[in-house]
Design a protein around this motif. Structure first.
Motif, PDB file in Angstrom:
ATOM      1  N   GLY A 223      21.614  15.567  88.864  1.00 14.95           N
ATOM      2  CA  GLY A 223      21.172  14.985  87.593  1.00 14.95           C
ATOM      3  C   GLY A 223      19.741  14.478  87.637  1.00 14.95           C
TER       4      GLY A 223
ATOM      5  N   SER B 114      10.872  21.207  78.943  1.00 18.18           N
ATOM      6  CA  SER B 114      11.218  19.850  79.370  1.00 18.18           C
ATOM      7  C   SER B 114       9.946  19.153  79.849  1.00 18.18           C
ATOM      8  CB  SER B 114      12.191  19.942  80.559  1.00 18.18           C
ATOM      9  OG  SER B 114      11.510  20.463  81.707  1.00 18.18           O
TER      10      SER B 114
ATOM     11  N   ARG C  37      13.220  17.018  82.706  1.00 17.30           N
ATOM     12  CA  ARG C  37      13.939  16.045  81.883  1.00 17.30           C
ATOM     13  C   ARG C  37      13.728  16.358  80.400  1.00 17.30           C
ATOM     14  NH1 ARG C  37      12.169  14.827  87.200  1.00 17.30           N
ATOM     15  NH2 ARG C  37      13.528  13.224  88.086  1.00 17.30           N
ATOM     16  N   ASP C  38      14.751  15.965  79.631  1.00 21.25           N
ATOM     17  CA  ASP C  38      14.771  16.180  78.193  1.00 21.25           C
ATOM     18  C   ASP C  38      13.556  15.504  77.523  1.00 21.25           C
ATOM     19  OD1 ASP C  38      16.150  16.737  75.709  1.00 21.25           O
ATOM     20  OD2 ASP C  38      16.495  14.576  75.628  1.00 21.25           O
TER      21      ASP C  38
ATOM     22  N   SER D  60      13.736  11.834  75.550  1.00 19.85           N
ATOM     23  CA  SER D  60      13.901  10.621  76.356  1.00 19.85           C
ATOM     24  C   SER D  60      12.624  10.275  77.112  1.00 19.85           C
ATOM     25  CB  SER D  60      15.095  10.754  77.310  1.00 19.85           C
ATOM     26  OG  SER D  60      14.987  11.905  78.114  1.00 19.85           O
TER      27      SER D  60
ATOM     28  N   LYS E 145      17.490   6.253  79.968  1.00 22.12           N
ATOM     29  CA  LYS E 145      18.095   7.285  80.809  1.00 22.12           C
ATOM     30  C   LYS E 145      17.476   8.638  80.474  1.00 22.12           C
ATOM     31  CE  LYS E 145      22.766   8.710  82.219  1.00 22.12           C
ATOM     32  NZ  LYS E 145      22.466  10.078  82.502  1.00 22.12           N
TER      33      LYS E 145
ATOM     34  N   GLU F 167      17.788  12.441  80.368  1.00 21.25           N
ATOM     35  CA  GLU F 167      18.780  13.518  80.451  1.00 21.25           C
ATOM     36  C   GLU F 167      18.097  14.767  81.011  1.00 21.25           C
ATOM     37  OE1 GLU F 167      21.839  12.934  79.774  1.00 21.25           O
ATOM     38  OE2 GLU F 167      21.626  10.996  78.757  1.00 21.25           O
TER      39      GLU F 167
END
Ligand SMILES: [Fe+2]
Ligand SMILES: [Fe+2]
Length: 261
Positions: free
Chosen positions: A43, A204, A208-209, A212, A224, A226
């Motif tokens: 993750g 990204s 990461r998204d 966010s 956080k 994602e």
């Protein structure tokens, strides 16, 4: 010897493309040894025992780590039991695990050394002296020695490459998740690239998204991150090494897209 070195694997999308691409190479016998940096495989934060085993089953021969090494708690007890999983050698003395490993391959012995930089990074011991200590004192490393220099600053990675030129087969950078186009054979035939890039979703911010990460930049509030899921690619480099001398013959960077099937 045909060596594949794979840039930071990020999350489920990174693990999926790694398994698909490397699994195919191994089945077809097109690669002799695969080294993968997996410090973001869980993750985005570190690597767990289950996911390390998944990457070994998928074809990784040695897994390297970086500044995210301890993000998953179960790695602390696991790392000492799995020799193919290494963390930077210049972590503080007393940390679990080891910073290098020697493995046997069909083409002979291969040593992988993992280091982490100190420029724009948390405080670590000196990577240059850590490399000297291992290369100078450890017996039986073999001719083929591959170095993953996990660092932020291009200067520090280039300097380490030049410092180790002729003493190791390859120095590759990881950590920035952005592949560089400076792959080259250094004057004494060490293969070099400043950063292998990222194995994960390219649509990204470093895997990461976007919403966010943008929210964090715009508000300064922690949130956080994602893992994104689109435009998944595997990045890294192929390195051809003369296993008799340990000298590199060629390095070529790669960027492979995950075909949706
Ligand atoms: Fe990192
Ligand atoms: Fe990373």
């Amino acid at each position: 010897m045909n060596v594949l070195m794979v840039g930071d694997i990020v999350g489920g999308p990174g693990r999926t493309i790694f398994a698909r691409y490397v699994g195919g190479l191994k089945r077809r016998g097109e690669v002799d040894v695969v080294i993968a940096n997996a410090e973001n495989a869980a993750g985005g934060k570190g690597l767990s025992r289950v996911l390390a085993d998944e990457l070994f089953a998928a074809g990784a021969d040695v897994i390297t780590l970086g500044d995210h090494t301890w993000d998953q708690k179960d790695i602390v007890s696991y790392i000492g039991t799995e020799r193919r999983l290494i963390r930077p050698a210049n972590f503080a003395p007393g940390c679990p695990g080891r910073g290098f490993v020697t493995v046997e391959t069909p083409k002979g012995r291969v040593t992988v050394l993992n280091l982490v930089g100190r420029v724009f990074m948390p405080p670590f011991d000196c990577p240059f002296r850590a490399a000297d200590a291992i290369l100078g004192k450890e017996p039986a490393l073999g001719k083929v020695i591959l170095v993953d220099m996990h660092a932020e600053a291009t200067s520090e990675k280039i300097a380490l490459g030049r410092y180790l030129d002729g003493r190791v087969s390859a120095v590759v950078g990881t950590h920035t998740h952005v592949q560089t186009s400076d792959e080259a054979l250094l004057p004494k035939k060490t293969a070099y690239i400043t950063d292998l890039g990222m194995t994960g979703p390219k649509d990204s911010v470093l895997g990461r998204d976007l919403p966010s990460v943008l929210s964090k930049f715009l508000t300064g509030m922690s949130c956080k991150f994602e893992i994104a899921d689109k435009d998944v690619m595997l990045e890294g480099a192929w390195i051809d090494i003369d296993e008799q001398t340990g000298r590199a013959r060629r390095i070529s960077r790669i960027r492979e897209r995950l075909e949706s099937t």
